[in-house]
Design an enzyme around this catalytic site. Structure first.
Site, short mmCIF file in Angstrom:
data_model
loop_
_atom_site.label_atom_id
_atom_site.label_comp_id
_atom_site.label_asym_id
_atom_site.label_seq_id
_atom_site.Cartn_x
_atom_site.Cartn_y
_atom_site.Cartn_z
N ASP A 133 -8.72 4.53 -2.71
CA ASP A 133 -9.67 4.70 -1.85
C ASP A 133 -11.13 5.57 -2.33
O ASP A 133 -11.05 6.51 -2.31
CB ASP A 133 -9.07 5.61 -0.68
CG ASP A 133 -7.93 5.00 -0.15
OD1 ASP A 133 -7.97 3.74 0.02
OD2 ASP A 133 -7.06 5.44 0.54
N ASP A 176 0.80 -1.16 0.05
CA ASP A 176 0.06 0.01 0.23
C ASP A 176 0.96 1.26 -0.05
O ASP A 176 2.20 1.27 0.42
CB ASP A 176 -0.88 -0.04 1.18
CG ASP A 176 -2.08 0.67 0.94
OD1 ASP A 176 -2.31 1.33 -0.29
OD2 ASP A 176 -2.82 1.12 2.30
N GLU A 217 2.72 4.78 -4.35
CA GLU A 217 2.96 5.88 -5.40
C GLU A 217 4.43 6.42 -5.37
O GLU A 217 4.96 6.54 -6.52
CB GLU A 217 1.89 7.00 -5.28
CG GLU A 217 0.30 6.69 -5.52
CD GLU A 217 -0.06 5.87 -4.13
OE1 GLU A 217 -1.04 5.16 -4.39
OE2 GLU A 217 0.49 6.06 -3.09
#
Length: 812
Positions: free
Chosen positions: A489, A412, A415
């Site tokens: 999300d 997670d 990026e």
């Protein structure tokens, strides 16, 4: 490339040297195997043939002739310019005319203008793409410019909510979280520096730096990529149709390894399970409520009691998870896999901070010490996944967890969610030595490199296991490392559900075939919307991954909801398991050919009509799915392509080539089966591990308008990582034909085998769409008993056969 000085001539390795009469001094070019090296008085560059459908253009010098230090390619597999080009060397031909160099590969070619160095590309002799400003290196970074035709439409940019045709948009090339997005987003978790044209080519800008993609926004007839430095290279892939271009693009960037079969099951997941007791009680509830489940996903509470302050512990929170190995073992004994979240941020308050610093595992500042910064979870450093020291330090924790039985890995915030431009990474590479690069230069490649490290180490540690790597961000080619992306999300709202088809299709055509959403929505939502939840899970049934996941103020798992929500969810989850043979065969097609599981309708039907459609999609070739994305609807309009279509749930027959108002109930939605389609299914599984290859239901939707059809079903043991590479699988070919007397013939034969393949198969044909009960049914000329459902107009017949046996069924 445009605006270069106008002089070039040629010499070809193993060919005669020749000169070109130009107004300036002679330059040279050499063809070595499948790479054309072009020497100019400004930019030297190469054009390399890739696979059998593309070219890579790479600048070697800048406008001043100074050597340019290219970073390694991330978009291409590492042997792309050695093994692949060596294999194709005999297929490459260089042709010279008075004005042009033509590098030919099969039916495609790159045409280099001798005067301007501009390159255009052709398929079967027709120019389909051409540079406008070409590839360029300047003090501002690297750019790439192509001309656009007036009527050209383009997919591209990866995860964005902009509509399927991305033309007219400018978008950042910088992977960035967009919390709670709905029906519009120009910048999200997983961007792609690539476009795919309705003219059947794709351009991949092989550059991981922060930049921008302008698809005819600033200048209507120009496609422009730009980046703050990084690699000076692009890839051109050419096809004869959209489907061909999709498959060729994936062939060039690398196909996704075949995933474990359990990826196609139901996941129990939330933000997040706070204790060992909660995990086991959730799985127990799935069991007692008769809802299939294959995996449980643990979010960040496995390493800390609180959300903040613990990231980077990389070890179990002992008070809340006192016996993790026992828990994992007990779940494994129930055929339930354990998946853990990890993040690349190591907080200064975490238990591993001092170890990370001591082992040079973190990205640094200009002074050579760990770069620290504040973000939501605390003060932190960032693992340097480009550096061997960082990779080795990070990997030791995965290795320990794998030894405890963890079966899947969730990366997670990759990026990365916070990534200062001036942070320094040390890229360990055999060809470069150790090279220092900034965060801005490699930002979009961080998740890709992280996935590569995890995947490669797992395949070495567990050579008999297929890795499961769930990641939020990556780059072109990340599918090579088994990456399973999701769309971040998303808002828990109808606005969040609406763009999910667009997001998945935009990623799938570039190889990210397992892109999926947090079913039910993740972010926000103060009250439970039963209809939204139900519709999202219905859509998820026909998605690559079925994983309800959300903030836990509203339970994402169906076990915590009352009927009719629970009973509808159970029905569709069970359908998901019933469809396992069909879905797993789609995964096989993807691993073999790069074909997405979710497909734009334009891959099969008239592109002028369907290229921009984001309301429906194909799930494989057989099914057309139209998710319901608005509340309180009594009917849902669906545009059907030409042909005959059947309602998957009722077998009602519809004529295509029109828009149909599909009547809705709470437990159905528009899923259509194309007449002539086959679909292998099974019954009653509660785990994917229970799949029995000896028992297959082969459904067929019959209509006399379809004279013939065929389908190939792929099957292996569901686990062997070498199934595709070593050909350890079987193909079951089924065909239909209708003669002049409307008699239907179904034939079945197989080829190939795998270890521990059963010797016999019990097959039940279920034939939909018949108007009346047949007069006779025979198998290999022998009459057989059948079951006829007069209400549903379906015929069922069961038979046994050897795996290598051919069978013919005649229905009259």
């Amino acid at each position: 490339m445009i605006d270069r000085k106008q002089r070039i001539a040629l010499a070809c390795a193993s060919l005669a040297f020749f000169s070109v009469n130009t107004v300036a001094e002679v330059q040279t070019a050499t063809l070595e195997k499948a790479t054309l090296n072009i020497d100019t008085d400004t930019n030297d560059f190469t054009i390399s043939a890739l696979h059998d459908s593309g070219f890579q253009v790479t600048y070697l010098t800048d406008d001043n002739g100074t050597p340019y230090a290219n970073l390694p390619s991330m978009a291409l597999p590492e042997p792309a310019l050695t093994d692949v080009t060596n294999k194709k060397a005999n297929d490459v031909e260089l042709v010279e005319t008075a004005t042009t160099l033509i590098l030919k590969l099969n039916n495609i070619a790159a045409h280099v203008d001798k005067a301007t160095h501009a390159i255009s590309y052709s398929v079967n002799g027709k120019i389909v793409a051409k540079e406008q400003g070409g590839l360029s290196i300047s003090n501002n970074g690297v750019s790439l410019s192509f001309a656009l035709d007036e009527d050209e439409k383009l997919y591209g940019g990866g995860q964005r909510v902009l509509g399927m045709d991305r033309r007219g948009n400018t978008m950042p090339l910088y992977n960035k979280a967009h919390y709670g997005y709905t029906t519009s987003s120009n910048q999200m978790y997983f961007g792609l520096s690539a476009v795919m044209s309705s003219k059947h080519y794709s351009v991949l800008f092989d550059n991981t730096a922060s930049g921008q993609l302008d698809i005819g926004s600033s200048t209507p007839d120009e496609l422009l990529f730009s980046a703050q430095g990084g690699r000076a290279s692009y890839i051109m892939v050419l096809g004869e149709s959209l489907a061909d271009t999709v498959q060729s693009t994936v062939a060039v960037t690398g196909k996704q390894p075949l995933p474990p079969r359990w990826l196609l099951g139901n996941f129990a997941s939330r933000f997040g399970y706070k204790s060992q007791d909660e995990v086991t009680s959730v799985v127990d509830a799935f069991n007692t409520q008769d809802i299939p489940v294959d995996a449980v996903v643990l979010d960040l509470y496995w390493f800390g009691k609180d959300i903040q302050g613990h990231m980077g512990n990389l070890n179990w929170e002992s008070e809340t998870f006192p016996e993790p190995e026992k828990m994992i073992s007990e779940l494994r004994n129930q055929d339930v896999k354990t998946v853990l979240i990890t993040e690349p941020f190591i907080l200064t308050t975490s238990k591993q901070w001092e170890s990370a610093v001591a082992n040079n595992a973190l990205a640094q500042n200009d002074d050579g010490v760990p770069y620290t910064f504040d973000f939501y979870f605390g003060n932190t450093g960032l693992v340097d996944v480009f550096n061997e020291a960082g990779q080795d330090w990070f990997w030791q924790y995965y290795e320990k967890l794998a030894a405890q039985g963890v079966a899947g890995w969730w990366g997670d915030l990759g990026e990365p969610e916070v990534h200062p431009d001036d942070i320094q990474h040390t890229w360990s590479n055999a060809g470069l030595g150790n090279k220092t690069v900034s965060g801005a230069e490699v930002h979009n490649g961080y998740g890709h490199q992280w996935a590569k490290t995890v995947y490669n180490n797992l395949t070495e540690l567990q050579p008999d296991t297929r890795p499961f790597v769930l990641m939020r961000s990556g780059f072109l080619g990340s599918q090579r490392y088994g990456m399973v992306p999701w769309t971040g999300d998303v808002s828990r709202s109808w606005g969040g559900l609406k763009p999910q088809v667009e997001l998945a299709l935009q990623m799938s055509v570039f190889g990210m075939a397992y892109t999926h959403s947090d079913l039910g929505g993740f972010a926000g939502g103060e009250t439970f919307d039963a209809e939204l939840y139900t519709r999202w899970l219905q859509f998820g049934t026909f998605s690559p991954v079925f994983r309800p996941h959300a903030q836990d103020n509203i339970a994402p798992e169906p076990i915590f909801h009352a009927d009719p929500v629970k009973s509808i969810a159970r029905k569709f989850i069970q359908l998901r398991y019933d469809m396992l043979p069909y879905n797993y065969s789609l995964a096989f097609e993807n691993a073999l050919y790069g074909t997405p599981l979710m497909r734009p309708l334009a891959m099969k039907y008239d592109e002028s009509d369907w290229f921009e459609n984001a309301e429906s999609y194909l799930w494989g070739d057989a099914l057309l799915v139209s998710p319901v994305t608005s509340p309180n609807q009594v009917a849902w309009s669906t545009a059907l392509p030409e042909g005959v279509w059947f309602d998957f749930f009722s077998d009602t027959r519809y004529q295509g080539g029109q828009t149909v108002d599909y009547p809705l109930t709470q437990d159905n939605f528009p899923v259509w089966v194309k007449a002539g389609s086959f679909m292998p299914m099974t019954k009653g599984l509660s785990r994917t591990e229970q799949f029995d290859a000896r028992k297959i239901e082969m459904h067929y939707w019959h209509d006399n308008s379809v004279n013939s059809s065929s389908y190939t079903y792929y099957e292996d043991d569901g686990k062997n990582p070498a199934s595709v590479e070593k050909g350890l699988y079987t193909k079951l070919h089924v065909r239909s034909s209708v003669d002049e007397n409307a008699a239907l013939t179904l034939t079945l034969d197989s080829e190939g085998s795998y270890i521990r393949m059963p010797k016999q198969r019990n097959i039940t044909y279920v034939i939909h769409g018949l108007r009346d009960k047949p007069q006779s049914v025979s198998i290999d000329g022998n009459s057989v008993p059948v079951t006829w459902d007069d209400k549903g107009k379906t015929l069922s017949l069961a038979f046994s056969c050897d795996y290598q046996q051919s069978v013919e069924v005649l229905i009259m």
